[in-house]
Motif scaffolding. Structure first.
Motif, PDB file in Angstrom:
ATOM      1  N   THR A 121      35.578 -14.079  19.856  1.00 21.33           N
ATOM      2  CA  THR A 121      34.411 -13.275  20.198  1.00 21.33           C
ATOM      3  C   THR A 121      34.647 -11.800  19.920  1.00 21.33           C
ATOM      4  O   THR A 121      34.082 -10.950  20.576  1.00 21.33           O
ATOM      5  N   ARG A 122      35.462 -11.473  18.927  1.00 26.38           N
ATOM      6  CA  ARG A 122      35.633 -10.071  18.570  1.00 26.38           C
ATOM      7  C   ARG A 122      34.364  -9.565  17.904  1.00 26.38           C
ATOM      8  O   ARG A 122      33.723 -10.269  17.159  1.00 26.38           O
ATOM      9  N   THR A 123      34.056  -8.321  18.166  1.00 27.11           N
ATOM     10  CA  THR A 123      32.868  -7.738  17.576  1.00 27.11           C
ATOM     11  C   THR A 123      33.266  -6.620  16.640  1.00 27.11           C
ATOM     12  O   THR A 123      34.441  -6.278  16.500  1.00 27.11           O
ATOM     13  N   VAL A 177      40.758  -9.330   1.091  1.00 30.41           N
ATOM     14  CA  VAL A 177      39.391  -9.400   0.566  1.00 30.41           C
ATOM     15  C   VAL A 177      38.795  -7.996   0.540  1.00 30.41           C
ATOM     16  O   VAL A 177      38.772  -7.305   1.547  1.00 30.41           O
ATOM     17  N   ARG A 178      38.324  -7.622  -0.630  1.00 31.08           N
ATOM     18  CA  ARG A 178      37.670  -6.321  -0.782  1.00 31.08           C
ATOM     19  C   ARG A 178      36.197  -6.447  -1.163  1.00 31.08           C
ATOM     20  O   ARG A 178      35.453  -5.476  -1.096  1.00 31.08           O
ATOM     21  N   GLU A 206      36.313  -8.590  10.240  1.00 31.43           N
ATOM     22  CA  GLU A 206      36.233  -7.542  11.266  1.00 31.43           C
ATOM     23  C   GLU A 206      36.042  -6.157  10.637  1.00 31.43           C
ATOM     24  O   GLU A 206      36.838  -5.250  10.839  1.00 31.43           O
ATOM     25  N   PRO A 207      34.961  -5.986   9.874  1.00 34.90           N
ATOM     26  CA  PRO A 207      34.793  -4.735   9.117  1.00 34.90           C
ATOM     27  C   PRO A 207      34.247  -3.570   9.918  1.00 34.90           C
ATOM     28  O   PRO A 207      34.158  -2.463   9.401  1.00 34.90           O
ATOM     29  N   HIS A 265      35.437   1.490   7.554  1.00 33.51           N
ATOM     30  CA  HIS A 265      36.410   1.414   8.648  1.00 33.51           C
ATOM     31  C   HIS A 265      36.866  -0.016   8.891  1.00 33.51           C
ATOM     32  O   HIS A 265      37.277  -0.354  10.002  1.00 33.51           O
ATOM     33  N   ALA A 266      36.783  -0.876   7.899  1.00 29.95           N
ATOM     34  CA  ALA A 266      37.177  -2.274   8.069  1.00 29.95           C
ATOM     35  C   ALA A 266      38.636  -2.379   8.473  1.00 29.95           C
ATOM     36  O   ALA A 266      39.479  -1.558   8.062  1.00 29.95           O
TER      37      ALA A 266
END
Length: 493
Positions: free
Chosen positions: A26-28, A219-220, A298-299, A342-343
């Motif tokens: 559940t990370r945002t 991944v970019r 998580e970008p 800010h990923a």
């Protein structure tokens, strides 16, 4: 490069430690401190001032559920919940609701008859505000209205101490989403869920594990596409016609600050493409497609967004390159580019395509790994590629060594009972304390905000630079008005 199916590696295991689930699932895209506060609030782990009262429901209890927007998608949701007590139904057109129980030939749909019986027994309301004010036996509310009602219905229900399941998109504006997240944090015993059912699917969760596990390397670049819209869009506003006798058009308009007469191009299914009522294809399918890159990578919130699109709906003879003053329907197709400066693992570019547009095929993509024209996501990494369909399904790996690396990635995310088809019951089980919630507002709001910002850039008609911490557009002050909206009198949030 070789192509490998990763379906054999989709594990069915379940973690047993609920704390582990919240730490991995559940990370945002907010800061870590905000995430910890939001996840804890959703899980009911923190006390909060102004807490709404919710009935304590034991695992052996049935939940008293109400529905707002009972036909269409609402009926699909509620068909999964007929084992609970459906005590109240709110809808502005019960003639339309009745169509949910028959097929195109007018014959009864057997799979919907339990729901019909439950609706027949339930109390009926045209105005959901009256239902929420008058019924004291409701525990939880499913909200499946057009987009422009979502935030008001959810906020009102939560202020009455009710758990909420809100269809996607969660809200019509950025400000509305942030208000709901704040309300969820202040009322930690309320269980919240957005209706992006792919978030509960086994395949999608395995995708997240593999991306995070480094199977395709850093991944970019991400591409997401859909065949939507499949409703009127890019068209001029039609003339008003007499409404169906059973429809309360004034209540249907609700908070929309327009004086539009009824036309079947708006209601019931077709509202998504019209600016006062929906947020187009991004609102419809972004919650299913953008969900997985946002979850896996998580970008954070995007820092720059630009939308290129076809013409707005309107009179082509007076088109001047800008949206018409009286916005009608959204453009038929758009390409939106999100920059995430800010990923977590470094900057990422994600490109969204709708209206049947699709990304170019990478040179390394084998002919057997064709993109699904209905919709999908493509992740391009330093060591390979991963592609999946809508809802995270049918994932495929491309690249030498990806299959072996995938086999070594352990299961780290809890699997939801019933997978994608169990999303509604996951909400019920979370209310009863039996299972961690899948897509609470702590997860859904940043995802929803990312989607909406694409529409904000479209309306701004030029690239926008965004400060996610402040919730402000920094390079174009006037565009900040698109983060909010005007409400019709009597419907303020």
């Amino acid at each position: 490069m070789a192509e490998h199916s990763i379906r054999p590696f989709v594990a069915k295991g379940r973690t047993t430690d609920r704390r582990e689930h919240f730490m991995t699932d559940t990370r945002t895209s907010l800061t870590r401190r905000d995430w910890m506060r939001g996840a804890a609030a959703t899980a009911g782990l923190l006390a909060a001032p102004g807490q709404a009262s919710a009935r304590r429901i034991a695992p052996s209890d049935r939940v008293n559920v109400a529905i707002i927007g009972a036909g269409g998608m609402g009926a699909q949701n509620m068909t999964k919940l007929t084992g609970e007590n459906i005590v109240a139904v709110a809808d502005v057109d019960f003639g339309y609701v009745a169509k949910a129980f028959v097929d195109d030939k007018g014959l009864a749909r057997p799979e919907r008859q339990l729901l019909k019986q439950a609706y027949d027994r339930a109390a009926k309301f045209a105005d959901y505000r009256r239902m929420l004010d008058s019924r004291k036996d409701i525990d939880a509310v499913v909200i499946a209205t057009p987009d422009h009602h979502h935030a008001i219905a959810a906020k009102t229900a939560m202020e009455h101490g009710l758990h909420v399941y809100v269809q996607k998109p969660l809200t019509y504006t950025v400000r509305e989403g942030r208000k709901l997240l704040d309300l969820a944090r202040r009322n930690p015993k309320l269980v919240t869920q957005m209706g992006n059912q792919g978030h509960s699917g086994d395949d999608g969760r395995r995708v997240v594990e593999l991306i995070r596990g480094g199977v395709i390397g850093r991944v970019r670049e991400v591409h997401a596409w859909t065949n939507r819209p499949v409703w009127p869009q890019g068209e001029a506003r039609p003339a008003a016609v007499p409404k169906p006798a059973a429809l309360d058009w004034d209540l249907w308009l609700g908070p929309a600050a327009v004086d539009w007469g009824y036309n079947p191009d708006y209601a019931h299914f077709n509202w998504r493409g019209w600016v006062p009522f929906g947020i187009g294809s991004l609102g419809d399918m972004g919650a299913h497609l953008i969900d997985f890159p946002v979850w896996a990578l998580e970008p954070g919130l995007p820092t720059r967004i630009e939308t290129r699109h076809s013409r707005w709906g309107g009179d082509a003879d007076i088109w001047d390159g800008k949206p018409p003053a009286d916005l009608g329907s959204y453009p038929l197709a758009n390409i939106t580019t999100y920059q995430f400066g800010h990923a977590k693992g470094g900057p990422i570019t994600m490109t969204w395509y709708d209206g049947g547009l699709m990304p170019p095929t990478p040179a390394a993509m084998p002919a057997t790994a064709r993109m699904n024209p209905d919709g999908g996501v493509l992740y391009i990494g330093e060591r390979g590629m991963l592609m999946h369909d809508t809802y995270g399904e049918k994932p495929v790996l491309v690249g030498e060594g990806t299959a072996a690396r995938a086999a070594a990635v352990p299961v780290s995310l809890a699997r939801v009972q019933g997978g994608r088809e169990g999303h509604e019951m996951n909400w019920i089980r979370a209310i009863r304390g039996e299972e961690a919630i899948s897509s609470p507002f702590a997860v859904a709001v940043p995802l929803n905000e990312t989607m909406i910002l694409g529409m904000v850039a479209m309306r701004a008609d030029q690239p926008i630079e965004y400060d996610g911490a402040a919730g402000q557009i920094t390079n174009l002050a006037d565009a900040n008005r698109f983060l909010d909206r005007e409400y019709r009198e009597g419907w303020a949030l």
